[in-house]
Scaffold this active site. Structure first.
Site, PDB file in Angstrom:
ATOM      1  N   GLY A  16      24.899   1.878  47.471  1.00  9.33           N
ATOM      2  CA  GLY A  16      23.569   1.595  47.037  1.00  9.33           C
ATOM      3  C   GLY A  16      23.099   2.455  45.959  1.00  9.33           C
ATOM      4  O   GLY A  16      23.294   3.663  45.954  1.00  9.33           O
ATOM      5  N   ARG A  77      30.275  -2.872  45.718  1.00  4.07           N
ATOM      6  CA  ARG A  77      31.155  -2.904  46.933  1.00  4.07           C
ATOM      7  C   ARG A  77      32.539  -3.265  46.642  1.00  4.07           C
ATOM      8  O   ARG A  77      32.867  -4.262  45.799  1.00  4.07           O
ATOM      9  CB  ARG A  77      30.518  -3.944  48.177  1.00  4.07           C
ATOM     10  CG  ARG A  77      29.243  -3.558  48.246  1.00  4.07           C
ATOM     11  CD  ARG A  77      28.671  -2.610  49.433  1.00  4.07           C
ATOM     12  NE  ARG A  77      27.184  -2.490  49.428  1.00  4.07           N
ATOM     13  CZ  ARG A  77      26.752  -1.303  49.712  1.00  4.07           C
ATOM     14  NH1 ARG A  77      27.295  -0.156  49.686  1.00  4.07           N
ATOM     15  NH2 ARG A  77      25.338  -1.391  49.796  1.00  4.07           N
ATOM     16  N   ASP A 108      27.663   7.772  52.589  1.00  2.67           N
ATOM     17  CA  ASP A 108      29.045   8.132  53.443  1.00  2.67           C
ATOM     18  C   ASP A 108      30.083   7.138  53.413  1.00  2.67           C
ATOM     19  O   ASP A 108      31.310   7.709  53.510  1.00  2.67           O
ATOM     20  CB  ASP A 108      28.290   8.165  55.098  1.00  2.67           C
ATOM     21  CG  ASP A 108      28.293   7.029  55.676  1.00  2.67           C
ATOM     22  OD1 ASP A 108      27.629   6.063  54.986  1.00  2.67           O
ATOM     23  OD2 ASP A 108      28.445   6.925  56.768  1.00  2.67           O
ATOM     24  N   THR A 131      21.708   8.906  47.906  1.00  6.70           N
ATOM     25  CA  THR A 131      21.353   7.598  48.900  1.00  6.70           C
ATOM     26  C   THR A 131      19.871   7.751  49.204  1.00  6.70           C
ATOM     27  O   THR A 131      19.386   9.138  49.287  1.00  6.70           O
ATOM     28  CB  THR A 131      22.064   7.326  50.295  1.00  6.70           C
ATOM     29  OG1 THR A 131      21.463   6.774  51.088  1.00  6.70           O
ATOM     30  CG2 THR A 131      22.243   8.870  50.791  1.00  6.70           C
ATOM     31  N   ASP A 133      18.371   7.274  51.882  1.00 10.17           N
ATOM     32  CA  ASP A 133      17.821   7.315  53.096  1.00 10.17           C
ATOM     33  C   ASP A 133      17.926   8.766  53.385  1.00 10.17           C
ATOM     34  O   ASP A 133      17.267   8.974  54.749  1.00 10.17           O
ATOM     35  CB  ASP A 133      18.937   6.540  53.828  1.00 10.17           C
ATOM     36  CG  ASP A 133      18.559   4.990  53.588  1.00 10.17           C
ATOM     37  OD1 ASP A 133      17.507   4.622  53.307  1.00 10.17           O
ATOM     38  OD2 ASP A 133      19.736   4.168  53.850  1.00 10.17           O
ATOM     39  N   ASP A 135      20.402  10.364  55.018  1.00 10.91           N
ATOM     40  CA  ASP A 135      20.995  10.292  56.292  1.00 10.91           C
ATOM     41  C   ASP A 135      22.514  10.928  56.157  1.00 10.91           C
ATOM     42  O   ASP A 135      23.301  10.219  56.801  1.00 10.91           O
ATOM     43  CB  ASP A 135      21.077   8.941  56.775  1.00 10.91           C
ATOM     44  CG  ASP A 135      21.862   7.967  55.579  1.00 10.91           C
ATOM     45  OD1 ASP A 135      22.016   8.361  54.487  1.00 10.91           O
ATOM     46  OD2 ASP A 135      21.985   6.724  55.996  1.00 10.91           O
ATOM     47  N   ARG A 177      17.851   1.606  57.237  1.00  5.71           N
ATOM     48  CA  ARG A 177      18.329   0.842  58.321  1.00  5.71           C
ATOM     49  C   ARG A 177      18.754   1.616  59.315  1.00  5.71           C
ATOM     50  O   ARG A 177      18.746   1.309  60.582  1.00  5.71           O
ATOM     51  CB  ARG A 177      19.546   0.339  57.710  1.00  5.71           C
ATOM     52  CG  ARG A 177      19.750  -1.238  58.255  1.00  5.71           C
ATOM     53  CD  ARG A 177      20.965  -1.908  57.658  1.00  5.71           C
ATOM     54  NE  ARG A 177      22.107  -1.167  57.192  1.00  5.71           N
ATOM     55  CZ  ARG A 177      22.430  -1.347  55.733  1.00  5.71           C
ATOM     56  NH1 ARG A 177      22.028  -2.053  55.030  1.00  5.71           N
ATOM     57  NH2 ARG A 177      23.396  -0.332  55.513  1.00  5.71           N
TER      58      ARG A 177
END
Length: 328
Positions: A16, A77, A108, A131, A133, A135, A177
């Site tokens: 992303g 992707r 990741d 990213t 996020d 995360d 997510r």
């Protein structure tokens, strides 16, 4: 790993997009050029590596991009890269240009690809955490998180004005997510009454009860911030549940969506991206290979790629306590 010095470095963005990726690309390219290395841009991440969509980058290739969101190298992707054949093809495309080092900016999933690739073929990889996020284990901040959370805060502030004017309950869904950091940070910063995140079990009855109590106290402006990955399945589900229990409350849902992914990066995102990009090249040059460059406690921190996976970082209990106390 052969001890020959790295001379040509490829850089790609994968997974992303996130604001600050361009600042990272710029830092990688300019640091490499400063040290007399040849720099190559790979378009559309691993897909470009497989399709041979690779071009030489000069200093001016990255001029005037530090302030732009998204990524000038584009991202995609890539199914083919999951197969050995695809990775072999990618390797051959790098080899014919003698590219002997790789900087991968992504999440990741991108690091897993890089790790596999560097194990199979003799090309050292460095990962940079890009990213929104936040995360990934091994870094306090990921490139793009600060911008995304500020975008969310700005949007939620605007929604609060409307909520206030109409005494409405707004349930706002932010991205995340698998990680609740955007929800947690934006929720605290906007004074949300409840923050629902994937890391914590949601007690929806408790939420309803506290809304009823606040109603008794005539506290009528209520904001609930929900991470899209919350077990209830995001804001729509939460709203369904609340409306069933409290049909008389004027409840609205707002899903912020991809607005959080774009936009001009904040100062913080530009700074960490620049710093990480610089250290990515330094790492390749000193032979510190197959690591992710992160920042912890304001110091550079290097995590082996196999450990730089999605962090099921525990959200500190203290944060949740703060939310409860400050929203009471």
């Amino acid at each position: 790993m052969s001890d020959s010095k790295v001379k040509k470095i490829g850089v790609l963005t994968s997974g992303g997009d996130s604001p600050g990726m361009n600042a990272a690309v710029r830092a990688v390219v300019r640091t490499g050029l400063y040290h007399g290395l040849e720099m190559y841009g790979i378009i559309r991440g691993y897909a470009g590596m497989v399709d041979d969509d690779i071009f030489k980058m000069e200093s001016r290739s990255v001029a005037n991009i530090i302030q732009r969101g998204g990524t000038i190298l584009k991202t995609a992707r890539c199914k083919e890269f999951f197969e050995y054949e695809g990775r072999k093809k990618a390797y051959e495309n790098l080899k014919k240009r003698n590219i002997d080092g790789l900087v991968v900016i992504g999440g990741d999933g991108s690091f897993n690809g890089a790790l596999k690739f560097s194990q199979e073929f003799d090309i050292p990889c460095i990962g940079l955490p890009g990213t929104i996020d936040k995360d990934i284990a091994g870094t306090d901040f990921t490139i793009g998180f600060d911008t995304a959370v500020n975008t969310a805060v700005e949007a939620i502030d605007k929604i609060r004005d409307t909520a206030d004017a109409h005494d409405r309950l707004f349930i706002i869904e932010v991205m995340g997510r698998d990680a609740g950091y955007i929800a947690l940070h934006s929720g605290i910063a906007t004074g949300a009454e409840h923050i629902l995140i994937p890391e914590k079990k949601t007690d929806i009855d408790q939420v309803v009860k506290s809304l009823q109590e606040k109603e008794k106290r005539r506290k009528l402006v209520n904001l609930i911030v929900v991470a899209e990955g919350d077990e209830f399945g995001g804001a729509e589900e939460v709203a369904k549940h609340v409306k069933a229990k409290l049909p008389h409350i004027d409840t609205r849902v707002c899903i912020l969506g991809h607005i959080q992914r774009g936009g001009s990066p904040t100062c913080l995102d530009r700074l960490i991206a620049s710093r990480m990009g610089y250290h990515a090249v330094e790492s390749l040059m000193t032979g510190r290979n197959n690591v992710m460059v992160g920042i912890q406690n304001n110091k550079m921190h290097y995590t082996p790629l196999e450990n730089a996976v999605k962090a099921k970082q525990k959200i500190n209990e203290e944060w949740m306590k703060i939310v409860k106390i400050l929203a009471s």
